[in-house]
Design an enzyme around this catalytic site. Structure first.
Site, PDB file in Angstrom:
ATOM      1  N   GLY A 135      70.076 -23.979  99.123  1.00 57.65           N
ATOM      2  CA  GLY A 135      70.235 -24.445  97.732  1.00 57.65           C
ATOM      3  C   GLY A 135      69.077 -23.952  96.885  1.00 57.65           C
ATOM      4  N   VAL A 143      54.270 -14.345  95.413  1.00 54.42           N
ATOM      5  CA  VAL A 143      54.272 -13.511  96.626  1.00 54.42           C
ATOM      6  C   VAL A 143      54.102 -12.044  96.229  1.00 54.42           C
ATOM      7  CG1 VAL A 143      55.669 -12.696  98.580  1.00 54.42           C
ATOM      8  CG2 VAL A 143      55.660 -15.135  97.985  1.00 54.42           C
ATOM      9  N   CYS A 181      74.446 -18.467 105.031  1.00 57.72           N
ATOM     10  CA  CYS A 181      74.877 -17.389 105.915  1.00 57.72           C
ATOM     11  C   CYS A 181      75.019 -17.908 107.350  1.00 57.72           C
ATOM     12  CB  CYS A 181      73.859 -16.252 105.843  1.00 57.72           C
ATOM     13  SG  CYS A 181      74.144 -14.935 107.020  1.00 57.72           S
ATOM     14  N   ASP A 225      65.412 -27.073 104.671  1.00 62.94           N
ATOM     15  CA  ASP A 225      65.368 -27.276 106.125  1.00 62.94           C
ATOM     16  C   ASP A 225      66.099 -26.178 106.909  1.00 62.94           C
ATOM     17  OD1 ASP A 225      65.044 -29.396 108.426  1.00 62.94           O
ATOM     18  OD2 ASP A 225      67.125 -28.705 108.492  1.00 62.94           O
ATOM     19  N   THR A 264      63.278 -26.938  97.835  1.00 66.35           N
ATOM     20  CA  THR A 264      64.528 -27.700  97.745  1.00 66.35           C
ATOM     21  C   THR A 264      64.307 -28.880  96.821  1.00 66.35           C
ATOM     22  OG1 THR A 264      66.013 -29.222  98.923  1.00 66.35           O
ATOM     23  CG2 THR A 264      63.893 -28.835  99.952  1.00 66.35           C
ATOM     24  N   ILE A 265      65.301 -29.197  96.010  1.00 71.18           N
ATOM     25  CA  ILE A 265      65.117 -30.340  95.100  1.00 71.18           C
ATOM     26  C   ILE A 265      65.100 -31.661  95.864  1.00 71.18           C
ATOM     27  CG2 ILE A 265      66.153 -29.173  93.104  1.00 71.18           C
ATOM     28  CD1 ILE A 265      68.622 -31.075  93.566  1.00 71.18           C
ATOM     29  N   ASP A 266      65.608 -31.665  97.109  1.00 69.39           N
ATOM     30  CA  ASP A 266      65.772 -32.932  97.830  1.00 69.39           C
ATOM     31  C   ASP A 266      64.465 -33.589  98.280  1.00 69.39           C
ATOM     32  OD1 ASP A 266      68.447 -32.544  97.519  1.00 69.39           O
ATOM     33  OD2 ASP A 266      68.932 -32.312  99.649  1.00 69.39           O
ATOM     34  N   ARG A 300      71.173 -34.746  99.856  1.00 69.26           N
ATOM     35  CA  ARG A 300      72.183 -34.680 100.922  1.00 69.26           C
ATOM     36  C   ARG A 300      71.962 -35.771 101.971  1.00 69.26           C
ATOM     37  NH1 ARG A 300      73.184 -28.747 102.895  1.00 69.26           N
ATOM     38  NH2 ARG A 300      70.936 -28.826 102.732  1.00 69.26           N
ATOM     39  N   ALA A 330      66.080 -48.172  86.884  1.00 66.10           N
ATOM     40  CA  ALA A 330      67.426 -48.546  87.369  1.00 66.10           C
ATOM     41  C   ALA A 330      67.425 -49.965  87.934  1.00 66.10           C
ATOM     42  CB  ALA A 330      67.863 -47.549  88.446  1.00 66.10           C
ATOM     43  N   LYS A 366      71.184 -60.081  80.408  1.00 64.32           N
ATOM     44  CA  LYS A 366      71.178 -58.611  80.500  1.00 64.32           C
ATOM     45  C   LYS A 366      72.504 -58.075  79.978  1.00 64.32           C
ATOM     46  CE  LYS A 366      68.651 -56.433  84.242  1.00 64.32           C
ATOM     47  NZ  LYS A 366      67.967 -55.408  83.562  1.00 64.32           N
ATOM     48  N   HIS A 395      75.030 -30.564  89.936  1.00 66.68           N
ATOM     49  CA  HIS A 395      74.186 -29.366  89.947  1.00 66.68           C
ATOM     50  C   HIS A 395      73.285 -29.204  88.728  1.00 66.68           C
ATOM     51  CE1 HIS A 395      76.986 -28.638  93.176  1.00 66.68           C
ATOM     52  NE2 HIS A 395      76.112 -27.782  93.667  1.00 66.68           N
ATOM     53  N   GLN A 438      70.992 -30.995  88.208  1.00 67.06           N
ATOM     54  CA  GLN A 438      69.655 -31.269  88.765  1.00 67.06           C
ATOM     55  C   GLN A 438      69.036 -30.059  89.440  1.00 67.06           C
ATOM     56  OE1 GLN A 438      70.199 -35.431  90.879  1.00 67.06           O
ATOM     57  NE2 GLN A 438      72.115 -34.383  90.598  1.00 67.06           N
TER      58      GLN A 438
HETATM   59  P1  ADP Z   1      68.691 -25.289 102.953  1.00 67.61           P
HETATM   60  O1  ADP Z   1      67.739 -24.230 103.344  1.00 67.61           O
HETATM   61  O2  ADP Z   1      68.676 -25.563 101.481  1.00 67.61           O
HETATM   62  O3  ADP Z   1      68.546 -26.536 103.806  1.00 67.61           O
HETATM   63  P2  ADP Z   1      71.085 -24.633 104.479  1.00 67.61           P
HETATM   64  O4  ADP Z   1      70.930 -25.779 105.399  1.00 67.61           O
HETATM   65  O5  ADP Z   1      72.439 -24.345 103.961  1.00 67.61           O
HETATM   66  O6  ADP Z   1      70.174 -24.742 103.185  1.00 67.61           O
HETATM   67  O7  ADP Z   1      70.546 -23.347 105.236  1.00 67.61           O
HETATM   68  C1  ADP Z   1      70.469 -22.091 104.587  1.00 67.61           C
HETATM   69  C2  ADP Z   1      70.698 -20.967 105.568  1.00 67.61           C
HETATM   70  O8  ADP Z   1      69.667 -20.974 106.558  1.00 67.61           O
HETATM   71  C3  ADP Z   1      71.981 -21.060 106.378  1.00 67.61           C
HETATM   72  O9  ADP Z   1      73.095 -20.624 105.675  1.00 67.61           O
HETATM   73  C4  ADP Z   1      71.661 -20.119 107.526  1.00 67.61           C
HETATM   74  O10 ADP Z   1      71.767 -18.774 107.115  1.00 67.61           O
HETATM   75  C5  ADP Z   1      70.185 -20.430 107.771  1.00 67.61           C
HETATM   76  N1  ADP Z   1      70.041 -21.402 108.866  1.00 67.61           N
HETATM   77  C6  ADP Z   1      70.334 -22.717 108.834  1.00 67.61           C
HETATM   78  N2  ADP Z   1      70.126 -23.289 110.037  1.00 67.61           N
HETATM   79  C7  ADP Z   1      69.699 -22.296 110.866  1.00 67.61           C
HETATM   80  C8  ADP Z   1      69.334 -22.230 112.253  1.00 67.61           C
HETATM   81  N3  ADP Z   1      69.360 -23.311 113.027  1.00 67.61           N
HETATM   82  N4  ADP Z   1      68.978 -21.026 112.751  1.00 67.61           N
HETATM   83  C9  ADP Z   1      68.955 -19.925 111.975  1.00 67.61           C
HETATM   84  N5  ADP Z   1      69.302 -19.928 110.674  1.00 67.61           N
HETATM   85  C10 ADP Z   1      69.655 -21.083 110.112  1.00 67.61           C
HETATM   86  O1  F6P Z   2      69.849 -29.374  99.388  1.00 69.95           O
HETATM   87  C1  F6P Z   2      69.930 -29.327  98.005  1.00 69.95           C
HETATM   88  C2  F6P Z   2      71.289 -29.779  97.560  1.00 69.95           C
HETATM   89  O2  F6P Z   2      71.275 -29.666  96.157  1.00 69.95           O
HETATM   90  C3  F6P Z   2      71.715 -31.165  98.003  1.00 69.95           C
HETATM   91  O3  F6P Z   2      71.131 -32.185  97.252  1.00 69.95           O
HETATM   92  C4  F6P Z   2      73.205 -31.072  97.869  1.00 69.95           C
HETATM   93  O4  F6P Z   2      73.864 -31.934  98.759  1.00 69.95           O
HETATM   94  C5  F6P Z   2      73.490 -29.667  98.256  1.00 69.95           C
HETATM   95  O5  F6P Z   2      72.318 -28.919  98.030  1.00 69.95           O
HETATM   96  C6  F6P Z   2      74.651 -29.054  97.498  1.00 69.95           C
HETATM   97  O6  F6P Z   2      74.753 -27.732  97.837  1.00 69.95           O
HETATM   98  P1  F6P Z   2      75.853 -26.687  97.331  1.00 69.95           P
HETATM   99  O7  F6P Z   2      76.592 -27.287  96.197  1.00 69.95           O
HETATM  100  O8  F6P Z   2      75.060 -25.476  96.968  1.00 69.95           O
HETATM  101  O9  F6P Z   2      76.710 -26.431  98.523  1.00 69.95           O
END
Ligand code: ADP
Ligand code: F6P
Length: 332
Positions: A24, A36, A86, A116, A138-140, A184, A199, A226, A262, A264
């Site tokens: 994301g 970088v 991917c 993550d 990540t925004i999370d 998420r 809130a 309220k 989105h 956010q």
């Molecule tokens: P985020 O990085 O925001 O948490 P995702 O969880 O969708 O988003 O992961 C992004 C990408 O990182 C995946 O589409 C994949 O290409 C790669 N990825 C995720 N988990 C693994 C893993 N266990 N090993 C290798 N690549 C990974």
């Molecule tokens: O991890 C960031 C995040 O914005 C989560 O808060 C949300 O659940 C998810 O990505 C949504 O991802 P997408 O719409 O890109 O599949």
């Protein structure tokens, strides 16, 4: 402030750095890319951008970057390098293809900016011998070993701006609103924007809640005069629409639901996110020059830290429940 370039190309453990954004997108990723690229050039290293995350790495979407290529992006949301998910990169074959591409381009050090999942990809690469440093984006804010991830500060500011606006109409119509924010598996956006936005109730995946208690709190509020309420829910808890229906059914009030979605993820990054991303991106280059690998950069207090990526990915991250509890106390 005028700096002479400090050429470390002879001494450096890496000669050609690659940078990619994955998962994301998050506001501030551009500032990290810029850091970088500029820090690499400053030290006399070659630097290339890899477009579309791991998908682009496998496909060879790689191009050299220079100082001008990152001009005018520090203030922009999104990522100039695009991002992607991917699934193929989670396989041995996908990772081998990626490494082969790095060999072809002569890239011997990588900076991965993402959440993550992206950092799991970074770990896989470093375990296969590619010098790799992870930057949490990540925004999370759901990564351990760092107080903040790039993009979180902007997202909570976007969320409170929305909460304030919704409160105006909620007050005028004397209505109850449910607002669903992103996160998420994590309640950080809900907790901080809920506290900062005043809130009345906050629902997060990390803390059990009882709908009956939420109804009672809402009713108590009405009894003491309220005229409107805002219930903030993290998407990890479930659908805001469903919670809204439950409240309407139980109380008989008119309830409105807004899903911020989105919104956010976009927008110009805050000063905090720009500075954090710039510092983290520059540190990633320093670590690669020093021969480090398999590290995730984080911020603890005011200081940047580098944690072993295994530790970072295996540590359970917890939301600060004392802030959640405080939000509950202040909205009594
Ligand atoms: P985020 O990085 O925001 O948490 P995702 O969880 O969708 O988003 O992961 C992004 C990408 O990182 C995946 O589409 C994949 O290409 C790669 N990825 C995720 N988990 C693994 C893993 N266990 N090993 C290798 N690549 C990974
Ligand atoms: O991890 C960031 C995040 O914005 C989560 O808060 C949300 O659940 C998810 O990505 C949504 O991802 P997408 O719409 O890109 O599949």
């Amino acid at each position: 402030m005028e700096q002479e370039r400090e050429d470390l190309s002879e001494k450096s453990s890496v000669k050609h750095i690659g940078v990619l954004t994955s998962g994301g997108d998050a506001p501030g990723m551009n500032a990290a890319i810029r850091a970088v690229v500029r820090k690499s050039v400053y030290h006399g290293l070659k630097v290339s951008g890899i477009r579309h995350g791991y998908a682009g790495l496998i496909a060879g979407e790689i191009g050299e970057m220079d100082l001008g290529s990152v001009a005018d992006i520090i203030q922009r949301g999104g990522t100039k390098l695009y991002t992607a998910r991917c699934p193929e990169f989670q396989t041995d074959q996908g990772q081998e293809k990626g490494i082969e591409m790095l060999r072809q381009y002569g890239i011997d050090g990588l900076v991965i900016i993402g959440g993550d999942g992206s950092l799991r990809g970074a770990r896989a690469l470093s375990h296969r011998g590619v010098r790799t440093i992870g930057v949490p984006g990540t925004i999370d804010n759901d990564l351990p070993c760092t107080d903040y991830t790039i993009g979180f500060d902007t997202a909570i500011n976007t969320a409170i701006d929305a909460i304030d606006k919704i409160r105006d109409t909620a007050t005028s119509h004397e209505r109850t609103f449910v607002i669903e924010v992103m996160g998420r598996n994590a309640g950080d956006i809900a907790v901080i924007s809920g506290l900062a936005g005043g809130a009345e109730s906050i629902l997060i995946p990390e803390a059990p809640f009882d709908m009956e208690q939420i109804f009672e709190k809402l009713e108590r509020g009405v009894e003491r005069g309220k005229r409107h309420s805002i219930i903030l829910i993290a998407e990890g808890v479930g659908k805001g629409m469903k919670i809204g229906e439950q409240i309407a059914q139980r109380t008989g009030w008119e309830v409105r639901v807004t899903v911020l979605g989105h919104l956010q993820r976009g927008g110009s990054p805050t000063a905090y996110d720009r500075a954090l991303a710039s510092r983290m991106g520059a540190m990633a280059v320093d670590l690669l020059i020093q021969g480090e690998t398999s590290k995730m950069i984080g911020i603890k207090g005011k200081k940047l830290v580098a944690t072993d990526i295994n530790e970072a990915l295996e540590t359970t991250r917890e939301v600060d429940l004392s802030i959640y509890e405080l939000a509950g106390i202040l909205s009594i």
